[in-house]
Design a protein around this motif. Structure first.
Motif, mmCIF file in Angstrom:
data_model
loop_
_atom_site.group_PDB
_atom_site.id
_atom_site.type_symbol
_atom_site.label_atom_id
_atom_site.label_comp_id
_atom_site.label_asym_id
_atom_site.label_seq_id
_atom_site.Cartn_x
_atom_site.Cartn_y
_atom_site.Cartn_z
ATOM 1 N N THR A 243 -10.609 26.680 21.113
ATOM 2 C CA THR A 243 -9.645 27.608 20.542
ATOM 3 C C THR A 243 -8.412 27.978 21.450
ATOM 4 N N LYS A 244 -7.283 28.443 21.132
ATOM 5 C CA LYS A 244 -6.235 28.718 21.667
ATOM 6 C C LYS A 244 -6.490 30.378 22.156
ATOM 7 N N GLY B 72 -7.022 22.664 24.793
ATOM 8 C CA GLY B 72 -7.067 22.334 23.312
ATOM 9 C C GLY B 72 -8.193 21.552 22.841
ATOM 10 N N VAL B 73 -8.622 20.485 24.053
ATOM 11 C CA VAL B 73 -9.560 19.652 23.568
ATOM 12 C C VAL B 73 -10.648 19.579 24.592
ATOM 13 N N ASN B 74 -11.554 18.554 24.527
ATOM 14 C CA ASN B 74 -12.475 18.385 25.775
ATOM 15 C C ASN B 74 -11.708 18.101 26.872
ATOM 16 N N VAL C 223 -7.556 25.519 16.116
ATOM 17 C CA VAL C 223 -8.620 25.360 16.365
ATOM 18 C C VAL C 223 -9.045 23.905 16.223
ATOM 19 N N PHE C 224 -9.867 23.399 17.164
ATOM 20 C CA PHE C 224 -10.221 21.956 17.173
ATOM 21 C C PHE C 224 -11.741 22.062 17.379
ATOM 22 N N THR D 60 -7.418 12.784 24.425
ATOM 23 C CA THR D 60 -6.278 13.216 24.798
ATOM 24 C C THR D 60 -5.413 14.505 24.221
ATOM 25 N N PRO D 61 -5.042 15.407 24.856
ATOM 26 C CA PRO D 61 -4.630 16.710 24.209
ATOM 27 C C PRO D 61 -3.346 16.510 23.163
#
Length: 547
Positions: free
Chosen positions: A418-419, A521-523, A396-397, A163-164
């Motif tokens: 990354t953003k 930002g995430v999967n 970064v995640f 969940t972002p």
């Protein structure tokens, strides 16, 4: 019977229907004879159904389930095949380390993301063209991995159900009520996907996650934190794999070409439940080529039916009143671009094709010291991520990814998210009759810079260096020319209204990752699922049952 029991019963009915279709060799899957008037021969040429869903990925699966629950006869059209019939080796999916034709979508050679080891191409094999489970769609300066089959990307991803961060969700989708999403739709999505958390005690002691613990320790040496990541893989099954009491899947290096056991892909969750309503039919190996609107407002689809070897069996016309596009960022965008540019849907917005991005995906790897062994045993399902998203300069995640080669490699592998604010655009190439992506390698420079900043810190803290030999013949530390998380092309609130209704046409909807502008930002699959839950609830209420 409560809602949970009803859903469980529908899922069991759907799983039975999937199994029966596989045993009979049918390409049409239905849990009841009455479902959309389908037969074993399939939905016929000239058929009319109230709703058609194109694709069987996350947004498509949500839409079909909720339409079926609302009593709407629905046909899903999937260009790939149903994956539950064993091949000659007794397994549904081919192995990762020695893939055969089941691995790839009409390729003559596999195209694995890790293209080399010591610059030798050891992962790829020559294969026969076939309707395999993984496709790498190659554009001039970017390639995109997508799943092909009933379940779409859920068949070939690592199952990381993230969940972002709410603050970033609100930045990307400011028009969506975050309170509703985080109190209602994200929990609903996680329940429907059957998301679970790993037993942390088992994680800490098992040999199969030594690589992740090494990555955590080295991140900590640089002052960086990690977080456990939920997954749709059945962790209890994985523990039994480790105990040797069940056939191995995650612990047999299976992931990018499908998991034979353990993973709860969409065909075992949302799609099974959708079939179990008795109102949903899935037509496999059916690819939609064109969409046009008739004078009465209904939609007419031209659909090619092929066999698994690519032979054209039939061309059908199927019509519907409500059309849901869930073919993914690439597929849905291409269908709408073709319709706009060829004049079959001339009033589509100029925003179609815009806002595309690879979710900031960059792969990299580090060479560890000889005493930092990552293990010859490695689970293919990631369980940890390095969370540096609060970094104000370069958030970064980074997933601590496996490299399950069956031997000690001393490699730590990562997928960084990354953003990256850069966006690409799809345009229609009439000569090739396909969508072409306008995206340059230079647009990935912000993502590479953010990834480098993070892993330079880790290397400096641990006295390690990058690996330069894993991403093909070139000498490079960062793979910036492919992605796993394509997003955008039909952006919410631009190409559509705030619920995915396509501008310019009534009863035409987008329900997949096309709606998200390039980054989350995430999967992304949990977000895609939750957004689809939100959107289809409103659409059914206002456009279908309320009309």
């Amino acid at each position: 019977m409560n809602a949970h029991q009803t859903l469980s019963r529908r899922r069991m009915l759907g799983l039975t229907a999937l199994g029966a279709a596989a045993l009979a060799g049918h390409t049409t899957i239905a849990a009841a004879p009455r479902a959309a008037a389908a037969t074993a021969a399939g939905v016929s040429d000239g058929a009319f159904v109230p709703a058609v869903v194109i694709g069987t990925g996350y947004g498509a699966a949500v839409s079909a389930l909720r339409l079926g629950e609302a009593g709407v006869s629905t046909v899903m059209l999937e260009m790939g095949q149903l994956w539950n019939q064993p091949g000659p080796d007794g397994k549904v999916f081919t192995g990762t380390l020695a893939p055969d034709k089941r691995s790839s979508w009409f390729k003559t050679r596999t195209e694995a993301p890790l293209g080399s080891f010591l610059w030798l191409d050891l992962a790829n094999r020559d294969i026969e063209p076939y309707a395999g489970v993984l496709d790498r769609v190659n554009f001039e300066q970017m390639s995109v991995y997508v799943g092909r089959g009933v379940g779409g990307g859920s068949l070939v991803n690592g199952g990381m159900a993230v969940t972002p961060r709410r603050s970033y969700f609100e930045e990307v989708l400011p028009q969506v009520d975050a309170d509703e999403m985080y109190s209602t739709y994200f929990p609903r999505a996680n329940a429907g996907l059957r998301v679970k958390n790993i037993d942390e005690g088992w994680f800490e002691q098992t040999d199969w996650y030594r690589y992740a613990r090494v990555g955590r320790e080295q991140a900590a040496n640089a002052g960086l934190g990690t977080t456990f990541v939920p997954n749709v893989y059945d962790w209890d099954y994985m523990r039994r794999e480790a105990d040797g009491t069940v056939p191995k899947s995650a612990l047999a290096a299976e992931v990018i070409y499908g998991n034979n056991h353990g993973k709860v892909s969409l065909d075992k969750s949302y799609l099974a439940a959708a079939l179990g309503t008795g109102n949903v039919v899935i037509e496999t190996l059916h690819q939609v080529k064109t969409i046009r609107q008739r004078n009465d407002g209904t939609y007419l689809l031209t659909v090619e039916q092929k066999d698994a070897d690519g032979k054209l069996l039939a061309t059908k016309e199927i019509s519907c009143r409500h059309l849901f596009l869930g073919a993914g960022s690439l597929g849905s965008t291409e269908l709408l671009l073709r319709a706009r540019e060829t004049g079959t849907l001339p009033d589509l917005s100029s925003e179609i094709g815009g806002g595309w991005g690879p979710n900031g995906n960059i792969m990299t790897a580090r060479a560890n010291h000889v005493w930092n062994t990552t293990g010859s045993k490695q689970s293919s399902i990631p369980a940890l991520g390095i969370d540096d998203w609060d970094n104000p300069e370069s958030p970064v995640f980074a997933e601590i990814a496996p490299m399950p080669a069956g031997l000690e490699t001393w490699v730590s592998l990562y997928l960084a998210i990354t953003k990256n604010p850069e966006r690409g655009t799809f345009v229609y190439d009439a000569a090739k009759d396909r969508a072409d992506l306008r995206w340059t390698r230079e647009q990935n420079a912000p993502a590479v810079a953010a990834t480098k900043a993070l892993f330079d810190r880790i290397n400096a803290a641990n006295g390690t260096i990058y690996r330069y030999d894993l991403f093909g013949a070139q000498i490079k530390a960062f793979a910036d020319d492919f992605c796993y998380h394509p997003l955008g092309g039909c952006v919410l609130g631009k190409a559509t209204d705030n619920y995915g209704r396509v501008d310019g046409y009534r009863n035409l909807y987008v329900t997949d990752g096309s709606l998200i502008s390039g980054s989350i930002g995430v999967n992304p699959f949990v977000t895609i699922t939750a957004l689809a839950e939100r959107n289809v609830e409103r659409i059914i209420e206002e456009d279908i049952t309320g009309s």
